[in-house]
Design a protein around this motif. Structure first.
Motif, PDB file in Angstrom:
ATOM      1  N   ALA A 148      65.422  30.278  48.711  1.00 25.23           N
ATOM      2  CA  ALA A 148      66.563  29.351  48.733  1.00 25.23           C
ATOM      3  C   ALA A 148      67.642  29.795  49.726  1.00 25.23           C
ATOM      4  N   GLY A 149      68.158  31.013  49.569  1.00 21.45           N
ATOM      5  CA  GLY A 149      69.199  31.501  50.462  1.00 21.45           C
ATOM      6  C   GLY A 149      68.742  31.613  51.902  1.00 21.45           C
ATOM      7  N   PRO A 150      67.576  32.237  52.165  1.00 18.03           N
ATOM      8  CA  PRO A 150      67.095  32.296  53.546  1.00 18.03           C
ATOM      9  C   PRO A 150      66.891  30.923  54.179  1.00 18.03           C
ATOM     10  N   LEU A 151      66.484  29.917  53.383  1.00 14.69           N
ATOM     11  CA  LEU A 151      66.346  28.576  53.939  1.00 14.69           C
ATOM     12  C   LEU A 151      67.702  28.038  54.375  1.00 14.69           C
ATOM     13  N   ALA A 152      68.732  28.219  53.532  1.00 10.33           N
ATOM     14  CA  ALA A 152      70.079  27.799  53.918  1.00 10.33           C
ATOM     15  C   ALA A 152      70.503  28.507  55.196  1.00 10.33           C
ATOM     16  N   ARG A 158      58.290  39.103  52.214  1.00 10.11           N
ATOM     17  CA  ARG A 158      57.406  39.838  53.124  1.00 10.11           C
ATOM     18  C   ARG A 158      56.038  40.093  52.498  1.00 10.11           C
ATOM     19  N   LEU A 159      55.962  40.008  51.182  1.00  8.28           N
ATOM     20  CA  LEU A 159      54.687  40.239  50.505  1.00  8.28           C
ATOM     21  C   LEU A 159      53.764  39.030  50.579  1.00  8.28           C
ATOM     22  N   GLY A 160      54.296  37.903  51.008  1.00  7.86           N
ATOM     23  CA  GLY A 160      53.504  36.684  51.118  1.00  7.86           C
ATOM     24  C   GLY A 160      52.996  36.473  52.534  1.00  7.86           C
ATOM     25  N   ALA A 175      53.827  34.082  58.181  1.00 14.51           N
ATOM     26  CA  ALA A 175      54.374  32.893  58.845  1.00 14.51           C
ATOM     27  C   ALA A 175      55.506  32.272  58.036  1.00 14.51           C
ATOM     28  N   PHE A 176      55.412  32.367  56.717  1.00 17.02           N
ATOM     29  CA  PHE A 176      56.461  31.820  55.862  1.00 17.02           C
ATOM     30  C   PHE A 176      57.756  32.602  56.048  1.00 17.02           C
ATOM     31  N   TYR A 177      57.658  33.923  56.065  1.00 15.22           N
ATOM     32  CA  TYR A 177      58.845  34.751  56.283  1.00 15.22           C
ATOM     33  C   TYR A 177      59.456  34.466  57.648  1.00 15.22           C
TER      34      TYR A 177
END
Length: 270
Positions: free
Chosen positions: A77-81, A105-107, A110-112
């Motif tokens: 949520a916060g990183p998206l904002a 980072r554990l996922g 590309a998402f990170y």
């Protein structure tokens, strides 16, 4: 559950949960810092408080330069904002503890990168005085701060939202249930799935609730937070932007626009 942990967790839950009222289970979970919430029954109206609270302060100290943003949040949520603010032209510094990096980072890498690729990474050892001092210097210089931390963590680092706003900063706080919620203790947490379920984002099959989507509360709260920041940014005002994940989802599941308690938030609706 107040029982001996002699079986797999799901078996224990199936056996012992029926002994307790849901409110009691949630109360015990809050004491332990666990993300637990109740799911509203079928067709029950979900009553939300303000999903977005924007409290304007004094004049924002931002000048004719890219505003400096300190992103203390993690996961989604916060990183998206923060990513939306970066796309709008801000200089975003992503702060991570060297001992406890962002769980995203554990996922999928590309998402990170999608959430944080436009930010400058600042790694600090927040278990040391030097690391905490550097964090405080960054926050003191920031035009915008984004965080989703427990109050006790901020207090341990010596960070105070009120002081930052008084200096002319925008402070964005994302919480699970909202600091003003009647049933939310100061340390109550939430993640995407339990927040969405608590807000009624479930469907019922044979009277059994099922998730709709995966961790949907995170992107909903992140976009809501970015809109709140934009409200103050456009008006050149310091102030507090507070987003409740549960209330942000409830505003949508109720079929209404994201609620706000301040007239200035009308700016982004149009």
């Amino acid at each position: 559950l107040e029982c001996d942990a002699e079986a797999p967790a799901w078996s224990l839950l199936e056996t012992h949960l029926p002994r307790w009222r849901a409110a009691h289970v949630v109360e015990r979970a809050v004491l332990l810092g666990l993300a637990v919430a109740t799911v509203p029954p079928p067709r029950a109206p979900v009553t939300e408080s303000a999903a977005l609270v924007v409290e304007p302060g004094g004049r924002w100290r931002y000048a004719a330069r890219a505003p400096l943003v300190v992103d203390l949040s993690s996961l989604w949520a916060g990183p998206l904002a923060g990513s939306y603010v970066a796309r709008a032209g801000a200089d975003v510094r992503k702060v991570e503890s060297s001992a406890r990096p962002d769980g995203a980072r554990l996922g999928t890498p590309a998402f990170y990168r999608r959430l944080n690729g436009q930010k400058r990474l600042v790694e600090l050892d927040l278990a040391t005085r030097q690391g905490i001092d550097e964090l405080r210097r960054l926050v003191a210089a920031a035009d915008i701060v984004i965080e989703a931390s427990r109050p006790r963590a901020l207090a341990a680092w010596g960070l105070d939202a009120g002081e930052a706003i008084a200096r002319g900063a925008i402070w964005c706080r994302i919480s699970g249930h909202g600091s003003a919620a009647e049933d939310a203790g100061p340390g109550r947490i939430a993640f995407g799935d339990d927040a969405a379920a608590a807000a009624g984002l479930v469907t019922y099959v044979d009277e059994e609730p099922w998730f709709i989507g995966d961790a949907a509360a995170d992107p909903i709260a992140g976009v809501t937070a970015a809109l709140g920041i934009a409200t103050l940014w456009r008006r050149q005002r310091a102030g507090m932007v507070e987003v409740s994940m549960v209330d942000a989802v409830a505003a949508l599941t109720g079929g209404v626009p994201v609620a706000s308690r301040v007239a200035t938030a009308r700016a982004w609706r149009s």
